[in-house]
Design a protein around this motif. Sequence first.
Motif, mmCIF file in Angstrom:
data_model
loop_
_atom_site.group_PDB
_atom_site.id
_atom_site.type_symbol
_atom_site.label_atom_id
_atom_site.label_comp_id
_atom_site.label_asym_id
_atom_site.label_seq_id
_atom_site.Cartn_x
_atom_site.Cartn_y
_atom_site.Cartn_z
ATOM 1 N N ALA A 60 -77.373 37.447 11.109
ATOM 2 C CA ALA A 60 -76.726 37.199 9.814
ATOM 3 C C ALA A 60 -75.622 38.213 9.549
ATOM 4 C CB ALA A 60 -77.766 37.233 8.703
ATOM 5 N N ALA A 61 -75.863 39.457 9.948
ATOM 6 C CA ALA A 61 -74.844 40.494 9.744
ATOM 7 C C ALA A 61 -73.615 40.258 10.606
ATOM 8 C CB ALA A 61 -75.446 41.865 10.051
ATOM 9 N N ALA A 62 -73.817 39.639 11.774
ATOM 10 C CA ALA A 62 -72.711 39.414 12.705
ATOM 11 C C ALA A 62 -71.965 38.109 12.437
ATOM 12 C CB ALA A 62 -73.240 39.412 14.145
ATOM 13 N N ASP A 63 -72.610 37.173 11.765
ATOM 14 C CA ASP A 63 -72.015 35.846 11.544
ATOM 15 C C ASP A 63 -72.327 35.413 10.119
ATOM 16 O OD1 ASP A 63 -71.383 33.116 11.445
ATOM 17 O OD2 ASP A 63 -71.915 32.769 13.535
ATOM 18 N N ALA A 64 -71.360 35.566 9.237
ATOM 19 C CA ALA A 64 -71.598 35.300 7.826
ATOM 20 C C ALA A 64 -71.936 33.843 7.548
ATOM 21 C CB ALA A 64 -70.373 35.712 7.013
ATOM 22 N N ILE A 65 -71.298 32.918 8.285
ATOM 23 C CA ILE A 65 -71.530 31.492 8.042
ATOM 24 C C ILE A 65 -72.942 31.098 8.472
ATOM 25 C CG2 ILE A 65 -70.818 29.154 8.652
ATOM 26 C CD1 ILE A 65 -67.961 30.213 8.896
ATOM 27 N N PHE A 66 -73.314 31.446 9.712
ATOM 28 C CA PHE A 66 -74.662 31.142 10.176
ATOM 29 C C PHE A 66 -75.693 31.945 9.392
ATOM 30 C CE2 PHE A 66 -77.930 31.449 13.788
ATOM 31 C CZ PHE A 66 -78.511 30.243 13.430
ATOM 32 N N GLY A 67 -75.289 33.123 8.943
ATOM 33 C CA GLY A 67 -76.201 33.959 8.170
ATOM 34 C C GLY A 67 -76.704 33.284 6.918
ATOM 35 N N LYS A 68 -75.847 32.477 6.276
ATOM 36 C CA LYS A 68 -76.288 31.751 5.079
ATOM 37 C C LYS A 68 -77.414 30.779 5.416
ATOM 38 C CE LYS A 68 -71.816 32.022 2.703
ATOM 39 N NZ LYS A 68 -70.677 31.249 2.141
ATOM 40 N N ALA A 69 -77.305 30.116 6.577
ATOM 41 C CA ALA A 69 -78.369 29.201 6.993
ATOM 42 C C ALA A 69 -79.651 29.966 7.302
ATOM 43 C CB ALA A 69 -77.926 28.404 8.213
ATOM 44 N N LEU A 70 -79.512 31.147 7.898
ATOM 45 C CA LEU A 70 -80.692 31.924 8.274
ATOM 46 C C LEU A 70 -81.489 32.394 7.062
ATOM 47 C CD1 LEU A 70 -79.336 34.073 11.249
ATOM 48 C CD2 LEU A 70 -81.026 32.230 11.337
ATOM 49 N N VAL A 71 -80.817 32.570 5.932
ATOM 50 C CA VAL A 71 -81.547 32.950 4.729
ATOM 51 C C VAL A 71 -82.584 31.884 4.387
ATOM 52 C CG1 VAL A 71 -81.367 33.369 2.255
ATOM 53 C CG2 VAL A 71 -79.699 34.391 3.817
ATOM 54 N N GLY A 72 -82.153 30.608 4.376
ATOM 55 C CA GLY A 72 -83.076 29.529 4.046
ATOM 56 C C GLY A 72 -84.080 29.222 5.132
ATOM 57 N N LEU A 73 -83.677 29.408 6.391
ATOM 58 C CA LEU A 73 -84.565 29.063 7.509
ATOM 59 C C LEU A 73 -85.598 30.150 7.796
ATOM 60 C CD1 LEU A 73 -81.903 27.600 9.956
ATOM 61 C CD2 LEU A 73 -83.684 26.308 8.768
ATOM 62 N N ILE A 74 -85.200 31.414 7.653
ATOM 63 C CA ILE A 74 -86.053 32.518 8.065
ATOM 64 C C ILE A 74 -86.275 33.536 6.944
ATOM 65 C CG2 ILE A 74 -86.316 34.462 9.670
ATOM 66 C CD1 ILE A 74 -86.598 31.746 11.019
ATOM 67 N N LEU A 75 -85.201 34.112 6.440
ATOM 68 C CA LEU A 75 -85.313 35.322 5.623
ATOM 69 C C LEU A 75 -85.936 35.079 4.257
ATOM 70 C CD1 LEU A 75 -81.905 36.950 6.595
ATOM 71 C CD2 LEU A 75 -84.180 37.444 7.512
ATOM 72 N N VAL A 76 -85.917 33.843 3.790
ATOM 73 C CA VAL A 76 -86.531 33.553 2.494
ATOM 74 C C VAL A 76 -88.055 33.506 2.587
ATOM 75 C CG1 VAL A 76 -86.552 31.034 2.676
ATOM 76 C CG2 VAL A 76 -86.274 32.100 0.435
ATOM 77 N N HIS A 77 -88.588 33.378 3.798
ATOM 78 C CA HIS A 77 -90.029 33.197 3.959
ATOM 79 C C HIS A 77 -90.756 34.530 4.092
ATOM 80 C CE1 HIS A 77 -89.571 28.899 4.236
ATOM 81 N NE2 HIS A 77 -88.708 29.016 5.234
ATOM 82 N N ASP A 78 -92.043 34.514 3.711
ATOM 83 C CA ASP A 78 -92.848 35.734 3.732
ATOM 84 C C ASP A 78 -93.530 35.973 5.066
ATOM 85 O OD1 ASP A 78 -92.262 36.321 1.060
ATOM 86 O OD2 ASP A 78 -93.913 35.066 0.340
#
Length: 255
Positions: free
Chosen positions: A24-42
């Motif tokens: 996410a730090a290296a790719d801002a566009i894909f990083g937005k998707a990673l928030v919902g796919l991975i980083l939002v989860h516990d």
Amino acid sequence: MAEAAMMASETLWQKIRDEAQRTAAADAIFGKALVGLILVHDDFTAALSDLIGRRLGDSEVERARFTTFSRDAFNGQPDLIEAAGRDLQAIVLGDPAISGVLAPLLHLKGYVALQAWRVSNWLWHHDRGDAALLFQNEASNVLQVSIHPAASLGSSVYLDHATGIVIGADVVIGDEATILQNVSIGRGTELPARSPRIGRGVFIGSGATILGNVRIGDFAKIGADTVVTSDVPRGCTAIGNPARLTNCPEPASAA
């Protein structure tokens, strides 16, 4: 056992999150998707359940249904999450093109199909056959992998390329198996109909067919487009149609 599975799952989850944060730090566009796919989860359970729901459901209602079924299975039987973790790590160990755990989790449909089967198998054994078959049907339609809920698969299994794989009811496949595309494994024409039993560490090449009451020994290899209707001993390679044996560690009769 449950505590060990939880610890393994937490360690893997931290690796996934670390990779997601770096990406996410290296790719801002894909990083937005990673928030919902991975980083939002516990935890891994929540992320994997959501991923299965996203891949199998074509509407918000269906996505929520598949996600809920998956979460129920993983929470109801924690060793399913341990097996899912081993499957993911087996891809990293077995595929030189893969260097981390995030990419196969997000992008390899064979991995998602296998975890959807693990959920369907749990549902099948908890008297929820209709829901189990729904998982099989949607995985077949969307991911082109059809594994009957009554089949039995071990852990550290890798469905490589994972298009056109069909595994029938009552098939047994051991740990550390690798199965390539367009493979069919199921009952033969004998009566009573029986399904194959496939051992540990078996490699099954693309286009192979394994039918009937056969035993495939540990660490055997089935070549591309091979048709197997008789036993293959441990460590042997079966090739051709009909299959013949080669490279056996000990003398073996023809398949």
